[in-house]
Design a protein around this motif. Structure first.
Motif, PDB file in Angstrom:
ATOM      1  N   LEU A  54      57.818  25.661  45.520  1.00 29.94           N
ATOM      2  CA  LEU A  54      56.448  25.956  45.938  1.00 29.94           C
ATOM      3  C   LEU A  54      56.415  26.030  47.443  1.00 29.94           C
ATOM      4  O   LEU A  54      57.107  25.286  48.115  1.00 29.94           O
ATOM      5  CB  LEU A  54      55.514  24.798  45.571  1.00 29.94           C
ATOM      6  CG  LEU A  54      55.167  24.517  44.136  1.00 29.94           C
ATOM      7  CD1 LEU A  54      54.266  23.293  44.098  1.00 29.94           C
ATOM      8  CD2 LEU A  54      54.479  25.715  43.508  1.00 29.94           C
ATOM      9  N   SER A  55      55.554  26.892  47.981  1.00 27.62           N
ATOM     10  CA  SER A  55      55.249  26.733  49.398  1.00 27.62           C
ATOM     11  C   SER A  55      53.742  26.778  49.580  1.00 27.62           C
ATOM     12  O   SER A  55      53.030  27.470  48.864  1.00 27.62           O
ATOM     13  CB  SER A  55      55.963  27.785  50.239  1.00 27.62           C
ATOM     14  OG  SER A  55      55.715  29.056  49.725  1.00 27.62           O
ATOM     15  N   ILE A  56      53.295  25.995  50.538  1.00 28.31           N
ATOM     16  CA  ILE A  56      51.872  25.887  50.803  1.00 28.31           C
ATOM     17  C   ILE A  56      51.589  26.788  51.993  1.00 28.31           C
ATOM     18  O   ILE A  56      52.034  26.529  53.117  1.00 28.31           O
ATOM     19  CB  ILE A  56      51.486  24.434  51.154  1.00 28.31           C
ATOM     20  CG1 ILE A  56      52.147  23.441  50.205  1.00 28.31           C
ATOM     21  CG2 ILE A  56      49.974  24.285  51.192  1.00 28.31           C
ATOM     22  CD1 ILE A  56      51.831  23.637  48.755  1.00 28.31           C
ATOM     23  N   ASP A 101      41.061  24.035  50.650  1.00 28.62           N
ATOM     24  CA  ASP A 101      41.496  25.091  49.741  1.00 28.62           C
ATOM     25  C   ASP A 101      42.935  25.463  50.088  1.00 28.62           C
ATOM     26  O   ASP A 101      43.188  26.138  51.087  1.00 28.62           O
ATOM     27  CB  ASP A 101      40.599  26.316  49.932  1.00 28.62           C
ATOM     28  CG  ASP A 101      39.926  26.694  48.628  1.00 28.62           C
ATOM     29  OD1 ASP A 101      39.721  25.796  47.779  1.00 28.62           O
ATOM     30  OD2 ASP A 101      39.635  27.894  48.470  1.00 28.62           O
ATOM     31  N   ASP A 102      43.869  25.035  49.280  1.00 23.87           N
ATOM     32  CA  ASP A 102      45.266  25.289  49.599  1.00 23.87           C
ATOM     33  C   ASP A 102      45.730  26.568  48.911  1.00 23.87           C
ATOM     34  O   ASP A 102      45.489  26.757  47.726  1.00 23.87           O
ATOM     35  CB  ASP A 102      46.124  24.121  49.105  1.00 23.87           C
ATOM     36  CG  ASP A 102      45.632  22.808  49.693  1.00 23.87           C
ATOM     37  OD1 ASP A 102      45.490  22.736  50.924  1.00 23.87           O
ATOM     38  OD2 ASP A 102      45.375  21.877  48.906  1.00 23.87           O
ATOM     39  N   MET A 159      49.601  17.958  52.882  1.00 24.36           N
ATOM     40  CA  MET A 159      49.283  17.970  51.453  1.00 24.36           C
ATOM     41  C   MET A 159      50.056  16.864  50.720  1.00 24.36           C
ATOM     42  O   MET A 159      49.490  16.146  49.878  1.00 24.36           O
ATOM     43  CB  MET A 159      49.612  19.320  50.838  1.00 24.36           C
ATOM     44  CG  MET A 159      49.359  19.322  49.338  1.00 24.36           C
ATOM     45  SD  MET A 159      49.711  20.900  48.576  1.00 24.36           S
ATOM     46  CE  MET A 159      48.243  21.808  49.005  1.00 24.36           C
ATOM     47  N   ALA A 160      51.349  16.722  51.045  1.00 29.07           N
ATOM     48  CA  ALA A 160      52.164  15.719  50.352  1.00 29.07           C
ATOM     49  C   ALA A 160      51.605  14.319  50.583  1.00 29.07           C
ATOM     50  O   ALA A 160      51.592  13.493  49.665  1.00 29.07           O
ATOM     51  CB  ALA A 160      53.617  15.802  50.825  1.00 29.07           C
ATOM     52  N   ARG A 161      51.122  14.083  51.807  1.00 28.28           N
ATOM     53  CA  ARG A 161      50.609  12.745  52.118  1.00 28.28           C
ATOM     54  C   ARG A 161      49.319  12.448  51.359  1.00 28.28           C
ATOM     55  O   ARG A 161      48.996  11.291  51.114  1.00 28.28           O
ATOM     56  CB  ARG A 161      50.376  12.602  53.632  1.00 28.28           C
ATOM     57  CG  ARG A 161      51.676  12.537  54.413  1.00 28.28           C
ATOM     58  CD  ARG A 161      51.529  11.828  55.761  1.00 28.28           C
ATOM     59  NE  ARG A 161      52.825  11.825  56.440  1.00 28.28           N
ATOM     60  CZ  ARG A 161      53.199  12.723  57.364  1.00 28.28           C
ATOM     61  NH1 ARG A 161      52.363  13.677  57.733  1.00 28.28           N
ATOM     62  NH2 ARG A 161      54.403  12.651  57.910  1.00 28.28           N
ATOM     63  N   ALA A 204      45.037  23.093  43.069  1.00 27.88           N
ATOM     64  CA  ALA A 204      45.649  24.415  43.272  1.00 27.88           C
ATOM     65  C   ALA A 204      47.123  24.406  42.871  1.00 27.88           C
ATOM     66  O   ALA A 204      47.651  25.399  42.354  1.00 27.88           O
ATOM     67  CB  ALA A 204      45.518  24.845  44.731  1.00 27.88           C
ATOM     68  N   VAL A 205      47.772  23.280  43.108  1.00 23.04           N
ATOM     69  CA  VAL A 205      49.184  23.177  42.728  1.00 23.04           C
ATOM     70  C   VAL A 205      49.307  23.075  41.217  1.00 23.04           C
ATOM     71  O   VAL A 205      50.149  23.737  40.592  1.00 23.04           O
ATOM     72  CB  VAL A 205      49.845  21.954  43.399  1.00 23.04           C
ATOM     73  CG1 VAL A 205      51.261  21.766  42.886  1.00 23.04           C
ATOM     74  CG2 VAL A 205      49.829  22.101  44.913  1.00 23.04           C
ATOM     75  N   ALA A 206      48.451  22.231  40.628  1.00 17.54           N
ATOM     76  CA  ALA A 206      48.500  22.061  39.172  1.00 17.54           C
ATOM     77  C   ALA A 206      48.352  23.416  38.483  1.00 17.54           C
ATOM     78  O   ALA A 206      49.056  23.722  37.519  1.00 17.54           O
ATOM     79  CB  ALA A 206      47.405  21.101  38.724  1.00 17.54           C
TER      80      ALA A 206
END
Lengths: 479, 479
Positions: free
Chosen positions: B18-20, B27-28, B65-67, B79-81
């Motif tokens: 994945l890339s963000i 809104d990612d 985002m990870a944090r 959005a990732v889900a």
């Protein structure tokens, strides 16, 4: 088979034991070469009547003189005959200037030297293209000129000792011309593993390996170089070397060295050095300005020592003697400029009114070099790779301070000196800095014991017995 | 031993699937990674419930985002889900920016990449000094972060597949934390012989080899790289590798590739190319602007072809697609500048009003790259050294011209494709030029037969079965 000549013993090398310094109205100034290796071989040549040393004319003056000799032998020239004093004769090959330059600079010093010292920059060099092929053809012609001259000079069953990477093809060429002669070859550089050597073009790899295998006896300074060469034969030529591979770790001649190192000019240089360094410790190094010698990382290590161990400020001076070499190759000029820049940075960072932390001399100053060796508390050699490195052995012999030695594990001398030197990975500047500290701080009793053993090892096989051992080994090989 | 997590299967790699792309008011914009390798591993992950892919956050957006994810898993973010569609989860490690940069640029891409591709310039690089040691400490921390995260996620007896030279220490670290898990590692780069690998500092050499030997299964693309690694263990670590070394020569997925290569943007690019080249022969190459790809010598070889074989003037166009890579490393920027200069020289020397001999595109233009592959009569890959080189396999699959292939013998793909490609020494520009001529002039029947065999070899082990084969091999090792 060519018809035989008279010489029972022949040495063949690029540089000979004579240099012609000037030709002036037919008055040639002839200089007899010095240095341990040359005098070591001269002893054996002098003992064999009609022996000949075959070498290349290195410049126009030498070519002109060589061409004047109708027999090909330089003793025709009175000044040379006088210099040789009947010891042996010299044949200097007047190879044309272009062929010589392409063979010597293009192939020997740029291609082979770089390959054998793992000095390539693979993203950009080497490039084997049409222009390179013309240089290679010159290297073949150069080797052919030697093979022809040796074949013409050699008596029936003569012994021929071929020297170094300039002449890797000549042994096979000679063997084909003269199957009766015994051929020895000695490589003064390192040799590299097949994975590296195969960067050269396939046909060149084959010709070089097969060329050298034309010799009955193939000598190296260390087991490691001999093993790499054997691996190249097995993997790249598909056969184990049929020749005999043997290791003759050249060392230095203490007597000859001592004699020179206590002449007046050296004594004067020692006094000059004393004025600069006082009673501080001296880390000394003496090298040619040669990429493989790794002066740049050596200076980085010295800088890291001064940064991490401020206790040495004002207590140590690093004396670096570099004599200029291969200045016609641009990479060498650029490298030397980088060395000078870094030296200035170190001076700017650390020097005080009372203390010069670094003395860098880029000059052909042999007395200064010998003086540095005499005055060194720590001898420092960190070559990226080095066939042997005789300088470290000479400095061990000459130092008057029971020196500690910091030495690259990739110099052949590491095999000779072993753990009595402090061995370092030449790329590891931090490890090297730590070794310099360890050397400076070594307890006196340990330093004495190590220095004693180092001095013994440094003279284990001086040039004359080194050469004699090769002749004996060759004589034992049934032909 | 840490407490176990839930994941029965874990993939760990620097770059994730994945890339963000942007974080804008919460809104990612999440982009699911494509490419054969990623989709090949995704298939296996999707089949294992609760599987996790662990990767590094590559920039500030991703770290932010990870944090935010309290569980550490990205599926917390809607959005990732959505992008993951329940296939598996992703854990992105928010390693701090300095540690990441030092580990990724300083060690992985500058030190290890250069070592494993034999790209050092030993007179000047590498230099292992204090500054380098700080970078190395970051590489250790980076690997530690992965080992800790894997240990936290792994279910009892889980299978963990660690990817590449960014993560050479993690297997041993993980093994110590979690002796119950089965660890596989795959190196996508080449490996080098001990004589080269030992340029690294001694402790680093030991840590890297021993780190990798923490894996139960160690995979390489070719026998040659596996043999070099085994030699490193024997010579530098003093022991034969206890792990299982196995070769899994990754190839390409023809269906996925074909699908993409016939989308509208590629068709448009093919038409554009047709306008430029007409019915001339195309020598096509597609690379990253990466020193190991050897574009510079490739252009030299093309120039030598045009100089020595004027019969190809106006009958051939060399199309070079380079997509920018590692532009933050100065050696890469300088290299690309040199490539552009040489391209201009070739254009100046040969181009006419009707003929553009060389098309060089330095741009991130995937449709243009695929179009070049479709239109290539000759596929040209001359890497100095390359773990596999998937591009040559992709181009074989996509070319519509029954292509001839000129390929570096030092690319892993040479082991896969063998003598059906025209293999060249990447340093030998003249040999390469001759091979380009041979490829252009190859009789049609020979070309057809070779191309048929090449197409079969190019798809022998696509990503999904390649990954499955590693899982099977790991399952067979009793743990």
């Amino acid at each position: 088979m060519s018809s035989s000549g008279r010489a029972p013993l022949i040495v063949a090398s690029n540089r000979g034991p004579l240099s012609i310094v000037a030709v002036d109205d037919g008055d040639d100034d002839v200089r007899r070469g010095g240095g341990g290796l040359v005098s070591g071989m001269q002893a054996a040549l002098s003992a064999a009547p009609d022996a000949v040393w075959i070498c290349a004319a290195l410049n126009d003056r030498e070519r002109a003189m060589a061409r004047k000799c109708t027999s090909g032998r330089l003793s025709e020239v009175p000044a040379v005959a006088e210099a040789l004093a009947g010891d042996f004769d010299v044949r200097m090959l007047p190879i044309d200037a272009l062929t010589f330059r392409q063979s010597y600079n293009g192939i020997a010093n740029s291609t082979l030297w770089f390959a054998l010292h793992m000095l390539y920059e693979p993203a950009r060099s080497p490039v084997f293209d049409q222009a390179w092929r013309r240089q290679w053809a010159s290297y073949v012609r150069y080797n052919r000129a030697f093979a022809d001259a040796i074949a013409a000079e050699a008596a029936d069953g003569a012994t021929v000792m071929v020297q170094d990477y300039h002449l890797l093809l000549a042994p096979r060429m000679l063997r084909e011309l003269r199957p009766d002669v015994r051929i020895g070859h000695f490589t003064h550089t390192p040799w590299v593993p097949p994975e590296y050597f195969r960067m050269l073009p396939d046909d060149v790899v084959r010709d070089l390996l097969d060329g050298l295998l034309g010799a009955h006896l193939i000598g190296f300074h260390t087991d490691r170089w001999a093993r790499h060469f054997a691996d190249c034969c097995t993997e790249l030529l598909g056969r184990a070397p049929g020749s005999r591979l043997e290791v003759f770790p050249l060392s230095t001649d203490a007597d000859e060295l001592h004699e020179r190192a206590y002449e007046r000019d050296v004594n004067r240089a020692v006094r000059g050095l004393r004025d600069t360094v006082g009673d501080r410790k001296v880390i000394g190094r003496v090298d040619r300005t040669e990429l493989s010698k790794n002066v740049l990382r050596g200076l980085l290590a010295y800088r890291e020592l001064l940064r991490t161990r401020p206790e040495w400020h004002d207590r140590v001076v690093h004396v670096v003697y570099n004599y200029p070499s291969r200045e016609d190759l641009p990479e060498y000029r650029e490298y030397t400029a980088a060395v000078e820049r870094l030296a200035r940075e170190i001076d700017d960072e650390f020097s005080t009114d009372d203390w010069t932390p670094l003395v860098l001399e880029i000059a052909d100053d042999y007395p200064g070099s010998l003086a540095t060796m005499r005055r060194s508390d720590v001898i420092f050699v960190n070559s990226v790779r080095d066939g042997m490195n005789l300088v470290v052995l000479e400095a061990i012999v000459l130092s008057e301070r029971d020196p500690a030695v910091v030495l690259s594990r990739d110099a052949g001398a590491a095999e000779t000196l072993g753990e009595d030197a402090l061995l370092v990975n030449p790329f590891d500047v931090s490890e090297t800095a730590a070794a310099l500290h360890e050397a400076l701080a070594m307890p006196e009793d340990e330093r004495l014991v190590r220095a004693q053993r180092l001095r013994k090892k440094a003279v284990a096989l001086p040039p004359a017995p080194w050469f004699r051992a090769q002749l004996d080994a060759l004589a034992r090989i049934s032909g």
